[in-house]
Design a protein around this motif. Structure first.
Motif, PDB file in Angstrom:
ATOM      1  N   HIS A  73     -49.906-106.097  60.227  1.00  0.00           N
ATOM      2  CA  HIS A  73     -49.560-107.519  60.177  1.00  0.00           C
ATOM      3  C   HIS A  73     -48.793-107.888  58.902  1.00  0.00           C
ATOM      4  N   GLU A  74     -48.702-106.966  57.946  1.00  0.00           N
ATOM      5  CA  GLU A  74     -47.966-107.227  56.715  1.00  0.00           C
ATOM      6  C   GLU A  74     -46.534-106.700  56.761  1.00  0.00           C
ATOM      7  N   ILE A  75     -46.189-106.004  57.831  1.00  0.00           N
ATOM      8  CA  ILE A  75     -44.935-105.255  57.856  1.00  0.00           C
ATOM      9  C   ILE A  75     -43.716-106.159  57.949  1.00  0.00           C
ATOM     10  N   ASP A  76     -43.753-107.181  58.774  1.00  0.00           N
ATOM     11  CA  ASP A  76     -42.574-108.051  58.905  1.00  0.00           C
ATOM     12  C   ASP A  76     -42.250-108.725  57.577  1.00  0.00           C
ATOM     13  N   ALA A  77     -43.286-109.225  56.898  1.00  0.00           N
ATOM     14  CA  ALA A  77     -43.063-109.866  55.595  1.00  0.00           C
ATOM     15  C   ALA A  77     -42.545-108.863  54.578  1.00  0.00           C
ATOM     16  N   LEU A  78     -43.039-107.625  54.660  1.00  0.00           N
ATOM     17  CA  LEU A  78     -42.561-106.571  53.757  1.00  0.00           C
ATOM     18  C   LEU A  78     -41.073-106.322  53.965  1.00  0.00           C
ATOM     19  N   MET A  79     -40.666-106.149  55.220  1.00  0.00           N
ATOM     20  CA  MET A  79     -39.257-105.863  55.482  1.00  0.00           C
ATOM     21  C   MET A  79     -38.383-107.041  55.091  1.00  0.00           C
ATOM     22  N   LYS A  80     -38.849-108.244  55.310  1.00  0.00           N
ATOM     23  CA  LYS A  80     -38.089-109.422  54.893  1.00  0.00           C
ATOM     24  C   LYS A  80     -37.893-109.427  53.379  1.00  0.00           C
ATOM     25  N   ARG A  81     -38.955-109.041  52.647  1.00  0.00           N
ATOM     26  CA  ARG A  81     -38.869-108.995  51.181  1.00  0.00           C
ATOM     27  C   ARG A  81     -37.909-107.895  50.731  1.00  0.00           C
ATOM     28  N   ILE A  82     -37.975-106.728  51.371  1.00  0.00           N
ATOM     29  CA  ILE A  82     -37.092-105.622  51.005  1.00  0.00           C
ATOM     30  C   ILE A  82     -35.630-105.996  51.228  1.00  0.00           C
ATOM     31  N   ILE A  83     -35.318-106.484  52.415  1.00  0.00           N
ATOM     32  CA  ILE A  83     -33.937-106.838  52.727  1.00  0.00           C
ATOM     33  C   ILE A  83     -33.462-107.974  51.822  1.00  0.00           C
ATOM     34  N   GLY A  84     -34.390-108.848  51.429  1.00  0.00           N
ATOM     35  CA  GLY A  84     -34.047-109.955  50.563  1.00  0.00           C
ATOM     36  C   GLY A  84     -33.635-109.548  49.162  1.00  0.00           C
ATOM     37  N   THR A  85     -33.966-108.307  48.767  1.00  0.00           N
ATOM     38  CA  THR A  85     -33.579-107.830  47.440  1.00  0.00           C
ATOM     39  C   THR A  85     -32.140-107.305  47.410  1.00  0.00           C
ATOM     40  N   ILE A  86     -31.526-107.159  48.572  1.00  0.00           N
ATOM     41  CA  ILE A  86     -30.211-106.524  48.658  1.00  0.00           C
ATOM     42  C   ILE A  86     -29.100-107.544  48.451  1.00  0.00           C
ATOM     43  N   ASP A  87     -28.166-107.204  47.591  1.00  0.00           N
ATOM     44  CA  ASP A  87     -26.981-108.020  47.351  1.00  0.00           C
ATOM     45  C   ASP A  87     -25.957-107.700  48.443  1.00  0.00           C
ATOM     46  N   GLU A  88     -25.695-108.665  49.316  1.00  0.00           N
ATOM     47  CA  GLU A  88     -24.808-108.419  50.453  1.00  0.00           C
ATOM     48  C   GLU A  88     -23.421-107.967  50.016  1.00  0.00           C
ATOM     49  N   SER A  89     -22.979-108.425  48.862  1.00  0.00           N
ATOM     50  CA  SER A  89     -21.648-108.054  48.384  1.00  0.00           C
ATOM     51  C   SER A  89     -21.592-106.620  47.865  1.00  0.00           C
ATOM     52  N   ALA A  90     -22.765-106.004  47.657  1.00  0.00           N
ATOM     53  CA  ALA A  90     -22.810-104.664  47.070  1.00  0.00           C
ATOM     54  C   ALA A  90     -23.187-103.579  48.072  1.00  0.00           C
ATOM     55  N   ILE A  91     -23.355-103.942  49.347  1.00  0.00           N
ATOM     56  CA  ILE A  91     -23.859-102.982  50.321  1.00  0.00           C
ATOM     57  C   ILE A  91     -22.716-102.317  51.088  1.00  0.00           C
ATOM     58  N   GLN A  92     -22.773-100.997  51.147  1.00  0.00           N
ATOM     59  CA  GLN A  92     -21.819-100.220  51.943  1.00  0.00           C
ATOM     60  C   GLN A  92     -22.397 -99.863  53.303  1.00  0.00           C
ATOM     61  N   SER A  93     -23.683 -99.502  53.323  1.00  0.00           N
ATOM     62  CA  SER A  93     -24.379 -99.149  54.551  1.00  0.00           C
ATOM     63  C   SER A  93     -25.869 -99.209  54.267  1.00  0.00           C
ATOM     64  N   ILE A  94     -26.679 -99.213  55.332  1.00  0.00           N
ATOM     65  CA  ILE A  94     -28.124 -99.272  55.147  1.00  0.00           C
ATOM     66  C   ILE A  94     -28.811 -98.452  56.232  1.00  0.00           C
ATOM     67  N   TYR A  95     -29.805 -97.688  55.807  1.00  0.00           N
ATOM     68  CA  TYR A  95     -30.498 -96.767  56.698  1.00  0.00           C
ATOM     69  C   TYR A  95     -32.012 -96.954  56.563  1.00  0.00           C
ATOM     70  N   LEU A  96     -32.719 -96.862  57.668  1.00  0.00           N
ATOM     71  CA  LEU A  96     -34.181 -96.852  57.691  1.00  0.00           C
ATOM     72  C   LEU A  96     -34.645 -95.503  58.214  1.00  0.00           C
ATOM     73  N   VAL A  97     -35.497 -94.813  57.448  1.00  0.00           N
ATOM     74  CA  VAL A  97     -36.079 -93.549  57.891  1.00  0.00           C
ATOM     75  C   VAL A  97     -37.579 -93.760  58.059  1.00  0.00           C
ATOM     76  N   ASN A  98     -38.023 -93.795  59.311  1.00  0.00           N
ATOM     77  CA  ASN A  98     -39.445 -93.913  59.616  1.00  0.00           C
ATOM     78  C   ASN A  98     -40.065 -92.514  59.609  1.00  0.00           C
ATOM     79  N   ASN A  99     -40.585 -92.144  58.456  1.00  0.00           N
ATOM     80  CA  ASN A  99     -41.126 -90.805  58.267  1.00  0.00           C
ATOM     81  C   ASN A  99     -42.655 -90.790  58.168  1.00  0.00           C
TER      82      ASN A  99
END
Length: 244
Positions: A73-99
């Motif tokens: 139940h904490e995962i959606d808020a976690l991902m929102k927080r992670i993505i929120g740290t990213i500067d859109e102007s500085a991103i070339q690509s983004i990958y998620l590895v579910n390991n």
């Protein structure tokens, strides 16, 4: 815990969200991805301080987000927080590895405790499903290359006694990859089944398998190299493939 520096914002970065990054294949994968133009966003129960130190020595940006993925139940808020740290102007690509994954309970189904079965399915199947869903949702504004790699197992179809939970969770994960591949075009997804690898999980999974001692195990470094090859060069949307 933030370790970003201003000069990392001056170049366009590849972002990698890696679960289970503290040990095993996840740690080896994270170590190999460390680079000044890669930003690692690590998810695990505990911070691997050796990995952080290695990143600093390589001038490689890294952030840790400690969480036990059993707490779905904490995962959606976690991902929102992670993505929120990213500067859109500085991103070339983004990958998620579910390991991240567990093998316990290693027990016949009738001998497994209900809470152990629930915990197993939360970590191995529900968590990557939620992480994938939230990743797709929160990265929608980013008009860049977006990929999801789910780490599966040959035990998804090669069934063995006392591993019904593990096999079921991995078979479900593979079906999820294929289903998302059908419905999703903006974000690409695939699954990889690594071969037998020298990890703690493998040791736990073969305690009743008398033939296990005859199997040649791959190193975590080799497994990570193969996964990276598929992630960058041999990505097949909606497919689940054998790692080697």
């Amino acid at each position: 815990m933030q370790s970003s520096k201003d000069h990392w914002r001056l170049i366009r970065l590849k972002y990698f969200i890696v679960t289970g990054s503290s040990r095993g294949i996840g740690r080896a994968l994270s170590e190999k991805l460390l680079s000044s133009d890669h930003h690692l966003l690590c998810i695990s129960r505990e911070v691997n301080h050796e990995l952080v130190a290695l990143a600093e020595s390589k001038n490689a940006p890294i952030d840790y987000f400690p969480i036990d993925l059993i707490n779905v139940h904490e995962i959606d808020a976690l991902m929102k927080r992670i993505i929120g740290t990213i500067d859109e102007s500085a991103i070339q690509s983004i990958y998620l590895v579910n390991n991240a994954a567990v093998v316990q309970p290693v027990e016949v189904s009738s001998g497994s405790e209900p809470n152990d079965i629930i915990a197993h399915m939360n970590i191995n199947l529900v968590a990557p499903m939620l992480l994938t869903s939230s990743f797709i949702k929160y990265t929608e504004p980013f008009k860049v290359d977006k990929r999801i790699m789910n780490i599966s197992s040959g035990l998804s179809f090669n069934l063995k006694p006392m591993l019904s939970c593990y096999s079921t969770s991995k078979a479900g994960l593979e079906t999820f990859v294929k289903a998302i591949g059908v419905e999703q075009r903006d974000v690409r997804i695939m699954g990889v089944r690594p071969g037998a690898t020298d990890t703690r999980m493998y040791e736990q999974s073969v305690i009743t398998d008398k033939s296990a001692g005859t199997i040649k195990l791959a190193s975590t470094s080799y497994a990570a190299d193969r996964i990276i090859t598929f992630l960058f060069d041999r990505f097949e949307h909606g497919k689940v493939v054998k790692g080697w």
